[in-house]
Design a protein around this motif. Structure first.
Motif, PDB file in Angstrom:
ATOM      1  N   PRO A 162       0.611  -1.237  -0.043  1.00  0.00           N
ATOM      2  CA  PRO A 162       0.167  -0.120   0.065  1.00  0.00           C
ATOM      3  C   PRO A 162       0.716   1.396   0.060  1.00  0.00           C
ATOM      4  CG  PRO A 162      -0.723  -1.402   1.761  1.00  0.00           C
ATOM      5  CD  PRO A 162       0.515  -2.171   1.137  1.00  0.00           C
ATOM      6  N   ALA A 163       0.383   2.198  -0.703  1.00  0.00           N
ATOM      7  CA  ALA A 163       1.203   3.390  -0.897  1.00  0.00           C
ATOM      8  C   ALA A 163       1.240   4.148   0.578  1.00  0.00           C
ATOM      9  CB  ALA A 163       0.269   4.678  -1.544  1.00  0.00           C
ATOM     10  N   ARG A 164       2.314   4.704   0.980  1.00  0.00           N
ATOM     11  CA  ARG A 164       2.428   5.265   2.312  1.00  0.00           C
ATOM     12  C   ARG A 164       2.714   6.537   2.483  1.00  0.00           C
ATOM     13  NH1 ARG A 164       5.101   0.310   1.815  1.00  0.00           N
ATOM     14  NH2 ARG A 164       7.015   1.393   1.483  1.00  0.00           N
ATOM     15  N   LEU A 174       0.488   4.322   9.657  1.00  0.00           N
ATOM     16  CA  LEU A 174      -0.430   3.615  10.314  1.00  0.00           C
ATOM     17  C   LEU A 174      -1.297   2.744   8.973  1.00  0.00           C
ATOM     18  CD1 LEU A 174      -2.255   5.809  12.859  1.00  0.00           C
ATOM     19  CD2 LEU A 174      -0.652   3.881  13.111  1.00  0.00           C
ATOM     20  N   LEU A 175      -1.810   1.600   9.157  1.00  0.00           N
ATOM     21  CA  LEU A 175      -2.495   0.791   8.132  1.00  0.00           C
ATOM     22  C   LEU A 175      -3.606   1.481   7.595  1.00  0.00           C
ATOM     23  CD1 LEU A 175      -2.250  -2.982   8.982  1.00  0.00           C
ATOM     24  CD2 LEU A 175      -1.135  -1.820   7.003  1.00  0.00           C
ATOM     25  N   ARG A 176      -4.287   2.214   8.421  1.00  0.00           N
ATOM     26  CA  ARG A 176      -5.835   3.092   8.044  1.00  0.00           C
ATOM     27  C   ARG A 176      -5.273   4.030   7.038  1.00  0.00           C
ATOM     28  NH1 ARG A 176      -5.707   4.135  13.765  1.00  0.00           N
ATOM     29  NH2 ARG A 176      -5.210   6.237  14.065  1.00  0.00           N
ATOM     30  N   GLU A 179      -3.226   3.474   1.264  1.00  0.00           N
ATOM     31  CA  GLU A 179      -4.050   3.230   0.159  1.00  0.00           C
ATOM     32  C   GLU A 179      -3.451   2.019  -0.746  1.00  0.00           C
ATOM     33  OE1 GLU A 179      -7.005   3.487  -2.443  1.00  0.00           O
ATOM     34  OE2 GLU A 179      -6.816   4.816  -0.539  1.00  0.00           O
ATOM     35  N   PRO A 180      -4.382   1.144  -0.765  1.00  0.00           N
ATOM     36  CA  PRO A 180      -5.690   0.673  -0.187  1.00  0.00           C
ATOM     37  C   PRO A 180      -5.444   0.554   1.363  1.00  0.00           C
ATOM     38  CG  PRO A 180      -5.194  -1.269  -1.161  1.00  0.00           C
ATOM     39  CD  PRO A 180      -3.900  -0.192  -1.624  1.00  0.00           C
ATOM     40  N   ASP A 181      -6.770   0.724   2.031  1.00  0.00           N
ATOM     41  CA  ASP A 181      -6.887   0.418   3.566  1.00  0.00           C
ATOM     42  C   ASP A 181      -6.914  -1.076   3.558  1.00  0.00           C
ATOM     43  OD1 ASP A 181      -7.759  -0.044   5.936  1.00  0.00           O
ATOM     44  OD2 ASP A 181      -8.874   1.489   6.308  1.00  0.00           O
ATOM     45  N   VAL A 182      -6.009  -1.773   3.952  1.00  0.00           N
ATOM     46  CA  VAL A 182      -5.850  -3.308   4.040  1.00  0.00           C
ATOM     47  C   VAL A 182      -6.844  -3.974   4.948  1.00  0.00           C
ATOM     48  CG1 VAL A 182      -4.627  -5.298   4.224  1.00  0.00           C
ATOM     49  CG2 VAL A 182      -3.629  -3.350   3.029  1.00  0.00           C
ATOM     50  N   ALA A 183      -6.941  -3.412   6.145  1.00  0.00           N
ATOM     51  CA  ALA A 183      -7.984  -3.810   6.910  1.00  0.00           C
ATOM     52  C   ALA A 183      -9.514  -3.843   6.642  1.00  0.00           C
ATOM     53  CB  ALA A 183      -7.870  -3.039   8.640  1.00  0.00           C
ATOM     54  N   LYS A 184      -9.811  -2.701   6.063  1.00  0.00           N
ATOM     55  CA  LYS A 184     -11.029  -2.625   5.576  1.00  0.00           C
ATOM     56  C   LYS A 184     -11.465  -3.688   4.452  1.00  0.00           C
ATOM     57  CE  LYS A 184     -12.519   1.628   5.615  1.00  0.00           C
ATOM     58  NZ  LYS A 184     -12.856   2.915   5.306  1.00  0.00           N
ATOM     59  N   LEU A 185     -10.225  -3.614   3.500  1.00  0.00           N
ATOM     60  CA  LEU A 185     -10.456  -4.487   2.324  1.00  0.00           C
ATOM     61  C   LEU A 185     -10.252  -5.638   2.496  1.00  0.00           C
ATOM     62  CD1 LEU A 185     -10.516  -4.179  -0.656  1.00  0.00           C
ATOM     63  CD2 LEU A 185      -8.287  -4.083  -0.803  1.00  0.00           C
ATOM     64  N   ALA A 209      -0.233  -3.929  13.897  1.00  0.00           N
ATOM     65  CA  ALA A 209      -0.620  -4.470  12.591  1.00  0.00           C
ATOM     66  C   ALA A 209      -1.322  -5.686  12.806  1.00  0.00           C
ATOM     67  CB  ALA A 209       0.560  -4.526  11.828  1.00  0.00           C
ATOM     68  N   VAL A 210      -0.554  -6.504  13.799  1.00  0.00           N
ATOM     69  CA  VAL A 210      -1.117  -7.977  13.940  1.00  0.00           C
ATOM     70  C   VAL A 210      -2.437  -7.890  14.701  1.00  0.00           C
ATOM     71  CG1 VAL A 210      -0.454 -10.092  15.463  1.00  0.00           C
ATOM     72  CG2 VAL A 210       1.354  -8.892  14.074  1.00  0.00           C
ATOM     73  N   GLN A 211      -2.508  -7.116  15.619  1.00  0.00           N
ATOM     74  CA  GLN A 211      -3.993  -6.878  16.224  1.00  0.00           C
ATOM     75  C   GLN A 211      -4.962  -6.396  15.244  1.00  0.00           C
ATOM     76  OE1 GLN A 211      -3.833  -4.304  19.493  1.00  0.00           O
ATOM     77  NE2 GLN A 211      -5.930  -4.891  20.062  1.00  0.00           N
TER      78      GLN A 211
END
Length: 403
Positions: A162-164, A174-176, A179-185, A209-211
């Protein structure tokens, strides 16, 4: 820009591969028949790629995108490492970029779908793969989410980097915010593939990230020559609680150092402490990023100097330790005169500070010791909470530092 490059343009690039791009831009008027600004951008991008992708940087058949795409690309070494983690018949690289990862995956997987939302960059990769003879990669100029929703295929692996950077080009961790938001995807990803390989910034907090992802089966902290470059997460269909962690340091001599841990083993490890003995051990950056502050010492039967120093010692040499190993010559106070007695007339040494009041710069100013030489100084705190300086010589690294 049209490609392939005309012969005159290719000769210009070849002749100036190692020249200063700013200087070349000022001399553009000397070459009225050439698109010098674009060729200078090609040269600049190749120069940025030289350390990461040397074979591509020297290949005049290839076209290079803007330098930012090269900066964000994986190196040949890390791309090859990732490729060795995957297998199967079909993989989709959902954040294709300059194509370094897709090219490596293509050597391991029967069919690769490269997905890139920038159509111009996708066309550059299509052209370059043709020049490289990579014929099992399908180029898709599409948004990753739209591609996943429309593709009829089920994949053995999906890969995302993902783009940082946000819209102001600031780095984000943060992951959220990626782009893209991996947790949401994640539900869509695991619906379309058996496994997902996710690359994140080395600055991202692993525990967070693990959580947040919940499905991490394994993760790898990957350093190149003791600089952490990326953290990789394997996501599977079932939720996981305590994934195995692999700390890898890929060294310039082609060997690698490895250490394996998880949170349970780390929590169970009970460090033992001692004053400095014959040898000093400094864990590599991947080991520290992976969180091996206790188990690294117990695994190698080493003694820790202080709870917060993360430096270890022993009387028996452990040459297979995943990090730097030193022989301790003396233990001194942080006194310039006392330390200079161990140095040459130029008073040079390599300095590291760990759990010590001074920064390296402050230490050098206070002691008058300059950078260089053959001696290594570790300014740290001992088990009695006293500031000390360990005077050391570096031992030759083992042929293979596996643990």
């Amino acid at each position: 820009m049209d490609y392939p490059l005309p012969e005159a343009a290719r000769r210009y690039v070849a002749a100036h591969l190692h020249d200063d791009p700013a200087h070349l831009a000022l001399q553009a008027r000397r070459h009225p028949g050439l698109p010098v600004p674009e060729l200078v951008r090609q040269i600049q991008a190749r120069q940025k790629a030289r350390a990461k992708l040397p074979a591509w940087a020297d290949n005049l058949e290839l076209i290079f995108p803007p330098a930012l795409s090269v900066e964000q690309a994986s190196s040949a070494r890390t791309a090859a490492f990732k490729a060795n983690l995957v297998d199967g018949q079909r993989l989709a690289d959902l954040t294709g970029g300059f194509g370094a990862d897709s090219a490596a995956f293509a050597a391991r997987v029967a069919q690769v779908d490269y997905v890139e939302r920038d159509p111009a960059l996708a066309e550059v990769v299509r052209y370059n793969f043709g020049q490289l003879g990579i014929d099992n990669v399908t180029i898709n100029a599409a948004d990753a989410v739209a591609f996943l929703k429309s593709t009829p295929h089920h994949y053995d692996w999906l890969y995302l980097d993902p783009a940082r950077r946000d819209t102001a080009a600031r780095k984000i961790f943060l992951l959220r915010d990626c782009e893209p938001d991996v947790a949401k995807l994640l539900p869509l990803l695991l619906h379309k593939a058996d496994k997902v390989l996710l690359k994140t910034s080395p600055m991202l907090d692993i525990e967070h990230a693990v959580q947040g992802l919940a499905h991490v089966r394994r993760l790898w902290v990957v350093a190149v020559d003791n600089e952490v470059k990326e953290v990789l997460y394997e996501l599977g269909q079932e939720p996981a609680v305590d994934p195995e962690r692999y700390a890898l340091n890929l060294r310039r001599d082609g060997t690698q150092q490895e250490f394996r841990l998880n949170r349970a083993r780390e929590a169970r490890a009970i460090p033992r402490y001692a004053e400095a003995q014959q040898y000093l051990y400094e864990p590599n950056a991947a080991v520290l990023k992976a969180g091996a502050f206790r188990s690294i010492g117990t695994a190698f039967e080493l003694l820790k100097l202080h709870q917060h120093s993360h430096l270890y010692t022993s009387d028996v040499l452990r040459a297979d330790f995943p990090g730097r190993v030193f022989k301790i010559l003396a233990v001194e106070k942080a006194d310039g005169a006392a330390l200079k007695a161990h140095l040459g007339p130029e008073a040079r040494a390599h300095v590291t500070t760990r759990n010590f009041p001074d920064s390296v710069a402050d230490f050098r100013r206070r002691t008058g010791i300059r950078e260089g030489g053959e001696v290594y100084l570790f300014a740290t705190t001992d088990l009695r909470s006293r500031p000390v300086v360990l005077v050391c010589e570096k031992l030759t690294p083992p042929v293979n530092g596996l643990a």
